[in-house]
Motif scaffolding. Structure first.
Motif, mmCIF file in Angstrom:
data_model
loop_
_atom_site.group_PDB
_atom_site.id
_atom_site.type_symbol
_atom_site.label_atom_id
_atom_site.label_comp_id
_atom_site.label_asym_id
_atom_site.label_seq_id
_atom_site.Cartn_x
_atom_site.Cartn_y
_atom_site.Cartn_z
ATOM 1 N N ALA A 177 0.822 -1.215 0.000
ATOM 2 C CA ALA A 177 0.000 0.000 0.000
ATOM 3 C C ALA A 177 0.855 1.263 0.000
ATOM 4 C CB ALA A 177 -0.951 -0.004 1.199
ATOM 5 N N GLY A 178 1.962 1.225 -0.759
ATOM 6 C CA GLY A 178 2.828 2.385 -0.869
ATOM 7 C C GLY A 178 3.791 2.580 0.276
ATOM 8 N N VAL A 179 3.761 1.671 1.256
ATOM 9 C CA VAL A 179 4.643 1.764 2.417
ATOM 10 C C VAL A 179 5.769 0.749 2.250
ATOM 11 C CG1 VAL A 179 4.824 1.527 4.917
ATOM 12 C CG2 VAL A 179 2.769 2.535 3.903
ATOM 13 N N LYS A 180 7.013 1.212 2.357
ATOM 14 C CA LYS A 180 8.172 0.351 2.145
ATOM 15 C C LYS A 180 8.750 -0.135 3.465
ATOM 16 C CE LYS A 180 9.547 2.437 -2.259
ATOM 17 N NZ LYS A 180 10.632 3.095 -3.029
ATOM 18 N N GLY A 181 9.235 -1.379 3.440
ATOM 19 C CA GLY A 181 9.882 -1.948 4.604
ATOM 20 C C GLY A 181 11.343 -1.537 4.701
ATOM 21 N N PRO A 182 11.956 -1.665 5.890
ATOM 22 C CA PRO A 182 13.323 -1.189 6.100
ATOM 23 C C PRO A 182 14.415 -2.131 5.611
ATOM 24 C CG PRO A 182 12.420 -2.053 8.144
ATOM 25 C CD PRO A 182 11.312 -2.094 7.144
ATOM 26 N N ALA A 183 14.114 -3.403 5.370
ATOM 27 C CA ALA A 183 15.165 -4.355 5.001
ATOM 28 C C ALA A 183 15.663 -4.109 3.583
ATOM 29 C CB ALA A 183 14.649 -5.779 5.125
ATOM 30 N N HIS A 184 16.975 -4.151 3.410
ATOM 31 C CA HIS A 184 17.600 -4.046 2.091
ATOM 32 C C HIS A 184 17.841 -5.460 1.566
ATOM 33 C CE1 HIS A 184 18.222 0.275 2.525
ATOM 34 N NE2 HIS A 184 18.667 0.032 3.745
ATOM 35 N N THR A 185 17.406 -5.733 0.341
ATOM 36 C CA THR A 185 17.527 -7.065 -0.238
ATOM 37 C C THR A 185 18.282 -7.009 -1.554
ATOM 38 O OG1 THR A 185 15.432 -6.955 -1.467
ATOM 39 C CG2 THR A 185 15.314 -7.667 0.820
ATOM 40 N N PHE A 186 18.874 -8.136 -1.954
ATOM 41 C CA PHE A 186 19.632 -8.201 -3.199
ATOM 42 C C PHE A 186 18.724 -8.439 -4.400
ATOM 43 C CE2 PHE A 186 22.943 -8.633 -0.146
ATOM 44 C CZ PHE A 186 24.106 -8.219 -0.780
ATOM 45 N N THR A 187 17.630 -9.142 -4.194
ATOM 46 C CA THR A 187 16.650 -9.402 -5.251
ATOM 47 C C THR A 187 15.282 -8.970 -4.730
ATOM 48 O OG1 THR A 187 16.359 -11.677 -4.458
ATOM 49 C CG2 THR A 187 17.971 -11.324 -6.235
ATOM 50 N N PRO A 188 14.298 -8.775 -5.628
ATOM 51 C CA PRO A 188 12.976 -8.313 -5.176
ATOM 52 C C PRO A 188 12.309 -9.318 -4.234
ATOM 53 C CG PRO A 188 13.229 -7.973 -7.541
ATOM 54 C CD PRO A 188 14.392 -8.819 -7.112
ATOM 55 N N ILE A 189 12.031 -8.881 -3.024
ATOM 56 C CA ILE A 189 11.409 -9.731 -1.998
ATOM 57 C C ILE A 189 10.360 -8.925 -1.241
ATOM 58 C CG2 ILE A 189 11.822 -10.858 0.241
ATOM 59 C CD1 ILE A 189 14.537 -11.737 -0.833
ATOM 60 N N GLN A 190 9.221 -9.568 -1.006
ATOM 61 C CA GLN A 190 8.207 -9.038 -0.097
ATOM 62 C C GLN A 190 8.191 -9.969 1.117
ATOM 63 O OE1 GLN A 190 6.531 -6.305 -1.324
ATOM 64 N NE2 GLN A 190 7.423 -6.554 -3.364
ATOM 65 N N LEU A 191 8.395 -9.413 2.297
ATOM 66 C CA LEU A 191 8.286 -10.182 3.532
ATOM 67 C C LEU A 191 7.387 -9.398 4.467
ATOM 68 C CD1 LEU A 191 9.309 -12.756 4.955
ATOM 69 C CD2 LEU A 191 11.172 -11.386 5.914
ATOM 70 N N TRP A 192 6.163 -9.915 4.660
ATOM 71 C CA TRP A 192 5.140 -9.204 5.426
ATOM 72 C C TRP A 192 4.708 -10.061 6.611
ATOM 73 C CZ3 TRP A 192 1.478 -8.173 0.661
ATOM 74 C CH2 TRP A 192 2.130 -7.304 -0.243
ATOM 75 N N ASP A 193 4.644 -9.437 7.775
ATOM 76 C CA ASP A 193 4.160 -10.074 8.994
ATOM 77 C C ASP A 193 2.703 -9.644 9.162
ATOM 78 O OD1 ASP A 193 3.999 -11.318 11.456
ATOM 79 O OD2 ASP A 193 5.053 -9.725 12.533
#
Length: 297
Positions: A177-193
């Motif tokens: 929803a337009g809100v980005k998480g703080p983790a930096h990743t090497f490839t595109p990843i979505q990790l949602w709790d």
């Protein structure tokens, strides 16, 4: 393993993964391995392994419970704490203590030696312990990058309320929803709790062709196209085709959503090393034994 019927109302559920039993990692982590790369590496790329530790009750102790010094190369470990505390230290200088809601994202890459123990304060008090550890593969071009450590506190992870009181999303990595998480990743990843509670359908938009899986930690989900609910300590794996993930209902569920762009490269692993060739694994062993991955003083 359960196969669903293919309906057009959302990404079809491909299978349900369950542990065949538990084991201890060191003396601090009672673990169920819900998937691992030897048999699921291609299907779940870029995700290599998922260990679910707990929930378990630990009595107060002055002993250090956990896993002592050991190496990794070629991937990342992501630890999410739901209850308890974990202390980490590695040979690149990374480390810290994480508690409920916090995340540790360690990029082993070219190689680190690290240790993981229960937090000292938690150990002395005892209590409920629950965490997951996810291994995330790195593409060949990044496997020998310098190691990196991201200690992400719960207060740094944005929580987004879903419409109509259906629940909330903590965005660890990727964007919701337009809100980005703080983790930096090497490839595109979505990790949602996720915290989900709705008798009405819930939909998530996800990239076409990406791996998608749901780990249920608490409660129960009914997903589109399946008569079999997802329950605690189960992982639902979805077809990569399609862009909509539809949950028909959610009963007070705590869920981890994993979504990532597949890495279409060979996976060759041995113990704590995951590379692309057997020769690279042999080199990793030699480098570790010769001290090139560092030491903990």
């Amino acid at each position: 393993m359960t196969t669903s019927r293919n309906l057009s109302s959302g990404k079809p559920l491909s299978r349900i993964l369950r542990s065949n039993g538990g084991h201890w990692v060191g003396d601090g982590f009672p673990v169920q391995t819900l998937f691992a790369y030897p048999d699921m590496g291609a299907a779940l790329s870029p995700f290599l392994l998922l260990d679910y530790a707990g929930p378990a009750e630990f009595p107060p102790t002055h002993e250090r419970l956990g896993v002592g010094e050991h190496p990794h190369r070629g991937f990342e470990t992501v630890t999410i704490v739901y209850d308890g505390e974990v202390e980490h230290r590695d040979s690149s200088g990374g480390g810290g203590r994480i508690g409920p809601g916090d995340v540790q994202w360690m990029t082993a890459a070219s190689g680190v030696v690290h240790e993981e123990f229960h937090g000292r304060d938690f150990a002395q008090k005892g209590g409920r312990f629950e965490m997951i550890q996810l291994w995330v593969n790195l593409p060949a071009k990044d496997k020998m990058s310098p190691p990196r450590y991201q200690g992400i506190l719960s207060s740094e992870i944005p929580r987004v309320a879903m419409p109509n009181g259906q629940g909330s999303v903590r965005v660890i990595a990727g964007e919701y929803a337009g809100v980005k998480g703080p983790a930096h990743t090497f490839t595109p990843i979505q990790l949602w709790d996720l915290r989900l509670a709705s008798a009405q359908p819930i939909e998530f938009a996800l990239p076409e062709g990406h791996t998608v899986a749901l780990l249920v930690l608490k409660g129960e989900l009914q997903v589109s196209g399946s008569d079999t609910p997802l329950r605690a300590a189960e992982v639902g794996v979805f077809e990569r085709a399609g862009t909509r993930l539809r949950i028909e209902r959610a009963d007070e569920a705590t869920v981890l959503l994993l979504c990532g762009e597949p890495i279409h490269e060979p996976i060759v692993g041995s113990g704590p090393f995951v590379m692309n060739t057997a020769a690279e694994i042999r080199q990793a062993m030699t480098d570790y034994q010769s001290g090139k991955m560092g030491h903990l003083s």
